[in-house]
Write a protein that holds these residues in place. Structure first.
Motif, short mmCIF file in Angstrom:
data_model
loop_
_atom_site.label_atom_id
_atom_site.label_comp_id
_atom_site.label_asym_id
_atom_site.label_seq_id
_atom_site.Cartn_x
_atom_site.Cartn_y
_atom_site.Cartn_z
N LYS A 78 43.97 33.02 -20.27
CA LYS A 78 45.25 33.71 -20.49
C LYS A 78 46.22 32.73 -21.15
N ASP A 79 47.01 33.27 -22.05
CA ASP A 79 47.97 32.45 -22.81
C ASP A 79 47.27 31.28 -23.50
N ASN A 80 46.06 31.56 -23.98
CA ASN A 80 45.24 30.57 -24.71
C ASN A 80 44.85 29.38 -23.85
N VAL A 81 44.90 29.55 -22.54
CA VAL A 81 44.44 28.49 -21.62
C VAL A 81 43.17 28.99 -20.94
N ASN A 82 42.09 28.24 -21.11
CA ASN A 82 40.81 28.65 -20.52
C ASN A 82 40.87 28.60 -18.99
N GLY A 83 40.51 29.73 -18.37
CA GLY A 83 40.42 29.78 -16.91
C GLY A 83 41.76 29.83 -16.20
N PHE A 84 42.83 30.22 -16.92
CA PHE A 84 44.16 30.15 -16.32
C PHE A 84 44.35 31.14 -15.16
N GLU A 85 43.59 32.22 -15.16
CA GLU A 85 43.80 33.28 -14.16
C GLU A 85 42.51 33.53 -13.37
N LEU A 86 42.67 33.74 -12.07
CA LEU A 86 41.55 34.10 -11.20
C LEU A 86 41.76 35.53 -10.69
N LEU A 87 40.79 36.39 -10.95
CA LEU A 87 40.83 37.77 -10.48
C LEU A 87 39.91 37.91 -9.27
N ILE A 88 40.49 38.33 -8.17
CA ILE A 88 39.70 38.69 -6.99
C ILE A 88 39.52 40.20 -7.04
N LYS A 89 38.31 40.65 -7.23
CA LYS A 89 38.07 42.05 -7.56
C LYS A 89 38.32 43.00 -6.39
N LYS A 90 37.97 42.57 -5.21
CA LYS A 90 38.17 43.43 -4.04
C LYS A 90 38.42 42.55 -2.82
N ILE A 91 39.55 42.76 -2.18
CA ILE A 91 39.92 41.93 -1.04
C ILE A 91 39.17 42.40 0.21
N HIS A 92 38.50 41.47 0.86
CA HIS A 92 37.84 41.70 2.14
C HIS A 92 37.83 40.37 2.88
N PRO A 93 37.46 40.34 4.15
CA PRO A 93 37.58 39.10 4.94
C PRO A 93 36.90 37.89 4.33
N ASN A 94 35.82 38.08 3.57
CA ASN A 94 35.11 36.93 3.01
C ASN A 94 35.90 36.19 1.94
N VAL A 95 36.89 36.83 1.35
CA VAL A 95 37.68 36.17 0.30
C VAL A 95 39.05 35.73 0.82
N HIS A 96 39.31 35.94 2.10
CA HIS A 96 40.56 35.42 2.67
C HIS A 96 40.47 33.91 2.79
N GLY A 97 41.59 33.25 2.59
CA GLY A 97 41.58 31.80 2.78
C GLY A 97 42.38 31.06 1.73
N VAL A 98 42.00 29.78 1.52
CA VAL A 98 42.75 28.87 0.66
C VAL A 98 42.01 28.65 -0.66
N TYR A 99 42.76 28.70 -1.76
CA TYR A 99 42.24 28.49 -3.11
C TYR A 99 42.96 27.29 -3.75
N PHE A 100 42.20 26.56 -4.56
CA PHE A 100 42.78 25.46 -5.34
C PHE A 100 42.54 25.74 -6.82
N CYS A 101 43.55 25.54 -7.63
CA CYS A 101 43.33 25.52 -9.08
C CYS A 101 43.60 24.10 -9.58
N LYS A 102 42.73 23.61 -10.46
CA LYS A 102 42.83 22.26 -10.99
C LYS A 102 42.87 22.32 -12.51
N VAL A 103 43.78 21.57 -13.08
CA VAL A 103 43.98 21.56 -14.53
C VAL A 103 43.42 20.25 -15.10
N TYR A 104 42.62 20.37 -16.17
CA TYR A 104 42.03 19.21 -16.84
C TYR A 104 42.43 19.25 -18.32
N ASP A 105 42.52 18.05 -18.90
CA ASP A 105 42.79 18.00 -20.34
C ASP A 105 41.48 18.11 -21.10
N ASN A 106 41.56 18.05 -22.43
CA ASN A 106 40.34 18.22 -23.23
C ASN A 106 39.37 17.05 -23.12
N GLN A 107 39.78 15.99 -22.43
CA GLN A 107 38.89 14.87 -22.18
C GLN A 107 38.22 14.96 -20.80
#
Length: 215
Positions: A78-107
Motif C-alpha cells: 500500500k502506498d508503494n510500500v511492500n507489505g505495508f498492510e496486514l489483512l486479517i480475513k476473519k476474526i476468531h480466537p486463534n488470531v487474537h493476540g499481539v502483532y509486530f510489524c518491522k520495517v526494513y530498508d532496501n539493504q
C-alpha cells in the motif's frame, strides 16, 4: 499457567513501553468476531519510504513477508510500500493476540518496529446476547437434560408395578379407613365366585337333572 500468562503480559508491556506505547488504547484494538480487520504499519517518528518493505509477526510467531496470502492472513502493498498492510480475513480466537510489524530498508537493515494488539481481553460484541450466546446455549442444554431426567423418573414412578400391599396402603392413606390385603383378596374371590354362580353357563346338579345320578 497463571505464571506463564503473567510473564507474557510483562513482556508485552515491556515491548510496548520500548515503543513509547504505555497506554493499551494506543496499540490494542477490539473488533467483532467473524469479521475482517486491517493493520497498517505506522511507526511513530519513522517515515516509511517506497524503498522500504515490511514484515509482520503473528501471535503464533509466524513471520509473514510481502504478498503472503493464506486462509487467515494477507499481506498487502500500500502506498508503494511492500507489505505495508496486514489483512486479517476473519476474526476468531486463534488470531487474537499481539502483532509486530518491522520495517526494513532496501539493504535488509531494520529501521524500526511497532506493536499492535487485537482482542487482547475479548472480542467486541454487537449486543449482550452475542456476548453471552455460548453460555445461554450451555444453560439451555443443561436445563433440557435435567428436565428429561426428571420426566423419566416421574414416568417410572407413575407406571411402575403396584403390588396388592402397596395398593392397600395407598387406599388407606386416601380413605383413612383400615384396609387389609386379605380383605381385598377375599372380596375379589367372593366376587368371582358370585359371578360364576350367576352365570348361565354354570349350572348346579339340581339345575341339571340329566347330570344328576340317582342311586
Amino acid at each position: 499457567m497463571i505464571i506463564w500468562a503473567t510473564m507474557c503480559w510483562i513482556c508485552i508491556g515491556f515491548a510496548a513501553s520500548m515503543e513509547g506505547l504505555s497506554n493499551t488504547e494506543d496499540w490494542a484494538y477490539q473488533w467483532y468476531s467473524d469479521e475482517s480487520f486491517r493493520f497498517q504499519c505506522h511507526i511513530s517518528g519513522l517515515n516509511v519510504s517506497q524503498t522500504d518493505y515490511v514484515t509482520w509477526q503473528t501471535p503464533d510467531q509466524r513471520i509473514l513477508p510481502n504478498l503472503y496470502n493464506d486462509t487467515e492472513y494477507e499481506v498487502i502493498s500500500k502506498d508503494n510500500v511492500n507489505g505495508f498492510e496486514l489483512l486479517i480475513k476473519k476474526i476468531h480466537p486463534n488470531v487474537h493476540g499481539v502483532y509486530f510489524c518491522k520495517v526494513y530498508d532496501n539493504q535488509g537493515l531494520a529501521r524500526g518496529q511497532t506493536i499492535y494488539g487485537l482482542n487482547i481481553h475479548e472480542a467486541k460484541y454487537h449486543n449482550m446476547l452475542d456476548k453471552y450466546k455460548s453460555q445461554i446455549n450451555v444453560a439451555i442444554i443443561a436445563s433440557m437434560a435435567f428436565f428429561v431426567k426428571i420426566l423419566t423418573i416421574c414416568l417410572v414412578c407413575h407406571y411402575q408395578y403396584v403390588t396388592p400391599e402397596m395398593e392397600a396402603k395407598r387406599r388407606q392413606r386416601k380413605t383413612g379407613e383400615p384396609y387389609s390385603v386379605s380383605n381385598d383378596v377375599q372380596m375379589a374371590t367372593n366376587g368371582q365366585l358370585a359371578d360364576s354362580m350367576a352365570s348361565p353357563e354354570w349350572k348346579g346338579a339340581y339345575e341339571n337333572p340329566e347330570d344328576f345320578t340317582q342311586f
